[in-house]
Design an enzyme around this catalytic site. Structure first.
Site, PDB file in Angstrom:
ATOM      1  N   ASP A   1       0.853  -1.194   0.000  1.00  0.00           N
ATOM      2  CA  ASP A   1       0.000   0.000   0.000  1.00  0.00           C
ATOM      3  C   ASP A   1       0.888   1.244   0.000  1.00  0.00           C
ATOM      4  OD1 ASP A   1      -3.221   0.520   1.022  1.00  0.00           O
ATOM      5  OD2 ASP A   1      -1.818   2.200   1.059  1.00  0.00           O
TER       6      ASP A   1
ATOM      7  N   VAL B   1     -10.980   2.958  -3.520  1.00  0.00           N
ATOM      8  CA  VAL B   1     -10.693   2.369  -4.836  1.00  0.00           C
ATOM      9  C   VAL B   1     -11.728   1.272  -5.074  1.00  0.00           C
ATOM     10  CG1 VAL B   1      -9.017   1.140  -6.258  1.00  0.00           C
ATOM     11  CG2 VAL B   1      -8.221   2.878  -4.638  1.00  0.00           C
TER      12      VAL B   1
ATOM     13  N   HIS C   1     -10.653  -5.484  -3.156  1.00  0.00           N
ATOM     14  CA  HIS C   1      -9.326  -5.746  -2.596  1.00  0.00           C
ATOM     15  C   HIS C   1      -9.413  -6.026  -1.115  1.00  0.00           C
ATOM     16  CE1 HIS C   1     -10.045  -1.370  -2.293  1.00  0.00           C
ATOM     17  NE2 HIS C   1      -9.305  -1.407  -1.196  1.00  0.00           N
TER      18      HIS C   1
END
Ligand code: AMP
Length: 112
Positions: free
Chosen positions: A28, A94, A98
């Site tokens: 990240d 986003v 994920h």
């Protein structure tokens, strides 16, 4: 196209820490723990985990297979946290499914 699809397509760089035929994992850019890795499915067409569960539950299995392999390979079996943010109110920014993998510190319990 989301930023994560651009990472899959190698249009933008990422620090890749794990890859198999289905899954890509990379650091990240704004880590919230000493180890903060994002796991995505290369074939995902879904924007969040509930869509993935509805349309491609096998991709969730692929992702958790990858997460457990990564944890084993990197000696994190004593403890780690997996988080998914769903929707704006869940903190998602986003919109490509994920999972966050957080480890390397004593993470504490929620609310403490
Ligand atoms: P979420 O808020 O759950 O949607 O998580 C999105 C995550 O993507 C955040 O933790 C961001 O720091 C991370 N992020 C955004 N752009 C990038 C990038 N180019 N490379 C790596 N991580 C990113």
């Amino acid at each position: 196209m989301t930023i994560f699809e651009k990472i899959i397509n190698k249009e933008i760089p990422a620090s890749i820490v794990y890859e198999d035929e289905s899954v890509l994992a990379f650091n990240d850019i704004a880590p919230q723990a000493p180890t903060h890795v994002l796991f995505i499915h290369k074939l995902s067409k879904t924007k969040n985990v509930s869509e993935m569960m509805k349309n491609h539950p096998e991709q969730i299995q692929d992702l958790f297979n990858a997460i457990t392999s990564f944890a084993k390979e990197n000696n994190f079996e004593d403890g780690y946290r997996v988080v998914t943010n769903q929707g704006k109110s869940g903190g998602q920014t986003v919109f490509y499914t994920h999972f966050h993998f957080l480890a390397g510190a004593s993470l504490g319990r929620f609310g403490k």
